[in-house]
Scaffold this motif. Structure first.
Motif, short mmCIF file in Angstrom:
data_model
loop_
_atom_site.label_atom_id
_atom_site.label_comp_id
_atom_site.label_asym_id
_atom_site.label_seq_id
_atom_site.Cartn_x
_atom_site.Cartn_y
_atom_site.Cartn_z
N THR A 191 5.62 -0.97 20.18
CA THR A 191 4.23 -1.41 20.09
C THR A 191 4.03 -2.57 19.15
O THR A 191 3.00 -3.22 19.17
CB THR A 191 3.31 -0.27 19.62
N GLY A 192 5.01 -2.83 18.28
CA GLY A 192 4.82 -3.88 17.30
C GLY A 192 4.07 -3.41 16.08
O GLY A 192 3.83 -4.19 15.15
N LEU A 193 3.70 -2.14 16.05
CA LEU A 193 3.03 -1.59 14.88
C LEU A 193 4.05 -1.12 13.87
O LEU A 193 5.22 -0.92 14.19
CB LEU A 193 2.12 -0.42 15.29
N ALA A 194 3.61 -0.93 12.64
CA ALA A 194 4.54 -0.47 11.60
C ALA A 194 5.14 0.87 12.00
O ALA A 194 4.47 1.70 12.59
CB ALA A 194 3.79 -0.33 10.27
N THR A 195 6.41 1.07 11.67
CA THR A 195 7.05 2.33 12.04
C THR A 195 6.41 3.49 11.31
O THR A 195 5.91 3.35 10.20
CB THR A 195 8.55 2.31 11.70
N PHE A 196 6.44 4.66 11.93
CA PHE A 196 5.77 5.82 11.38
C PHE A 196 6.49 6.37 10.15
O PHE A 196 5.92 7.09 9.37
CB PHE A 196 5.71 6.95 12.43
N GLY A 197 7.76 6.07 9.99
CA GLY A 197 8.52 6.69 8.92
C GLY A 197 8.35 6.05 7.56
O GLY A 197 9.25 6.11 6.74
N ASN A 198 7.20 5.41 7.30
CA ASN A 198 7.06 4.72 6.03
C ASN A 198 6.36 5.57 4.98
O ASN A 198 6.09 5.10 3.89
CB ASN A 198 6.30 3.40 6.23
N ILE A 199 6.03 6.80 5.28
CA ILE A 199 5.40 7.68 4.30
C ILE A 199 6.28 8.92 4.17
O ILE A 199 6.35 9.74 5.07
CB ILE A 199 3.99 8.11 4.74
N GLY A 200 7.00 9.05 3.06
CA GLY A 200 7.94 10.14 2.94
C GLY A 200 7.38 11.36 2.21
O GLY A 200 7.77 12.48 2.46
N VAL A 201 6.48 11.13 1.28
CA VAL A 201 5.96 12.21 0.46
C VAL A 201 4.45 12.08 0.38
O VAL A 201 3.92 10.98 0.25
CB VAL A 201 6.56 12.17 -0.96
N ILE A 202 3.76 13.20 0.45
CA ILE A 202 2.31 13.18 0.35
C ILE A 202 1.92 13.34 -1.12
O ILE A 202 2.26 14.33 -1.77
CB ILE A 202 1.69 14.32 1.18
N ASP A 203 1.18 12.36 -1.63
CA ASP A 203 0.74 12.43 -3.02
C ASP A 203 -0.15 13.66 -3.22
O ASP A 203 -1.03 13.95 -2.41
CB ASP A 203 -0.06 11.17 -3.38
N GLY A 204 0.09 14.37 -4.31
CA GLY A 204 -0.75 15.53 -4.63
C GLY A 204 -0.29 16.82 -4.01
O GLY A 204 -0.96 17.85 -4.17
N ALA A 205 0.85 16.80 -3.29
CA ALA A 205 1.33 18.04 -2.68
C ALA A 205 1.76 19.02 -3.78
O ALA A 205 2.21 18.63 -4.85
CB ALA A 205 2.52 17.75 -1.76
N LEU A 206 1.59 20.31 -3.50
CA LEU A 206 1.91 21.37 -4.45
C LEU A 206 3.42 21.37 -4.72
O LEU A 206 4.23 21.39 -3.79
CB LEU A 206 1.49 22.71 -3.88
N GLU A 207 3.80 21.35 -5.99
CA GLU A 207 5.21 21.31 -6.35
C GLU A 207 5.67 22.57 -7.09
O GLU A 207 6.87 22.84 -7.16
CB GLU A 207 5.50 20.08 -7.21
N ASP A 208 4.73 23.33 -7.65
CA ASP A 208 5.08 24.52 -8.44
C ASP A 208 5.11 25.75 -7.54
O ASP A 208 4.06 26.23 -7.10
CB ASP A 208 4.04 24.69 -9.55
N PRO A 209 6.30 26.31 -7.25
CA PRO A 209 6.40 27.47 -6.35
C PRO A 209 5.61 28.69 -6.87
O PRO A 209 5.18 29.52 -6.06
CB PRO A 209 7.90 27.77 -6.32
N SER A 210 5.41 28.77 -8.16
CA SER A 210 4.70 29.93 -8.71
C SER A 210 3.23 29.94 -8.33
O SER A 210 2.56 30.97 -8.41
CB SER A 210 4.84 29.97 -10.24
N ARG A 211 2.72 28.79 -7.89
CA ARG A 211 1.32 28.70 -7.47
C ARG A 211 1.15 28.95 -5.97
O ARG A 211 0.05 28.87 -5.45
CB ARG A 211 0.74 27.33 -7.83
#
Length: 302
Positions: A191-211
């Motif tokens: 399509t000529g659009l930017a490739t979808f794989g340019n976002i690897g991590v979502i900012d603000g995602a939960l990182e503490d398993p205890s929560r």
């Protein structure tokens, strides 16, 4: 002029000419996809509120690609008329009306590329209506080029079966959206659009398993999970005392994002759930966004 200079001049000239050809081809691809996307949004004969955020994402991307005045104006209108989808529908209808006149189908790739945009447009709110299915099938029935692609033919088969009884169930809608995600993802380079794989991590995602806890929590799952089908994972969550829904709402505790969706979310219909979750988080601090590995660990799948 030496032979080497002449050769260099010829190569430079040919390089510039080739660049102009590529630029024109990319503009054709981007415009075809953009118009197809807008036509897809119009296919339900109204603009849903859930379509407003994906519309902005596509408009911003098209603006970045081609510095297009109509895309810039649509972004301004989305800000001005954010509570008036009917006004946005009229704006899109106007853009499609006159920009379609300048988009001339040159080859089969243009047909397919515009169709990919249309598919992305009807699925951008993560929901498919009977009217959208009818228009999807009308496009397929009118064009043998589209039907010759086995993936498109499979999408058509799923869509045709879903509309046999005149209505679309939530499960049928999700199946169609999943097929469209495969198509749009595969078409990103074409399509000529930017490739979808340019976002690897979502900012603000939960990182503490205890929560992170499953019992008495409401889950929504989005994307294609490597650890298993969404229905199976939802069943495992239920077995452990949790609950799940297909749509993000105020009662959602966790939006679990598959690895594939975390790469693709910004430019696919899967991203609407994440955008909605972020909006709710901004207002009330929930739901938490969770990456696939954390759910896998909680379910003892890793």
């Amino acid at each position: 002029m030496t032979d080497s200079t002449r050769r260099a001049g010829t190569l430079e000239h040919e390089g510039a000419a080739l660049g102009r050809i590529h630029a024109k081809a990319n503009q054709q691809k981007a415009l075809g996809y953009w118009l197809g996307f807008l036509e897809g949004v119009l296919a339900s004969e109204n603009v849903e509120r859930a379509e407003m955020a994906p519309l902005r994402v596509e408009a911003e991307q098209f603006l970045a690609l081609l510095h297009d005045d109509d895309a810039a104006e649509l972004i301004r209108d989305l800000d001005t008329w954010k509570d008036a989808p009917g006004e946005i529908y009229s704006v899109i209808e106007t853009i499609v009306g006159y920009r379609s006149r300048e988009f001339v189908i040159m080859n089969d790739k243009d047909v397919v590329n515009e169709f990919y945009g249309f598919c992305a447009g009807i699925a951008c709110d993560n929901s498919i209506t009977p009217a959208e299915v009818e228009r999807l099938l009308a496009r397929l029935d009118a064009n043998t080029v589209l039907r010759s692609d086995s993936r498109v033919a499979s999408l058509g088969s799923v869509a045709r079966k879903s509309i046999d009884d005149g209505r679309i169930t939530e499960e049928e809608s999700e199946d169609i959206c999943q097929w469209i995600t495969k198509l749009v993802g595969d078409s990103a380079t074409d399509t000529g659009l930017a490739t979808f794989g340019n976002i690897g991590v979502i900012d603000g995602a939960l990182e503490d398993p205890s929560r992170f806890s499953i019992p008495d929590r409401m889950f929504v799952l989005t994307g294609k999970f490597a650890i298993g089908p969404r229905k199976v994972l939802a069943g495992m969550i239920s077995e452990r005392g949790g609950a799940w829904k297909n749509t993000v709402c105020g009662a959602t505790d966790y939006l679990v994002v598959a690895a594939e969706a975390s790469r693709d979310w910004k430019h696919s219909h899967e991203g609407t759930k994440i955008i909605r979750a972020m909006e709710l988080r901004h207002k009330g601090g929930r739901p938490d966004l969770v990456h696939e590995p954390m759910l896998a660990s909680a379910l003892s799948l890793r």
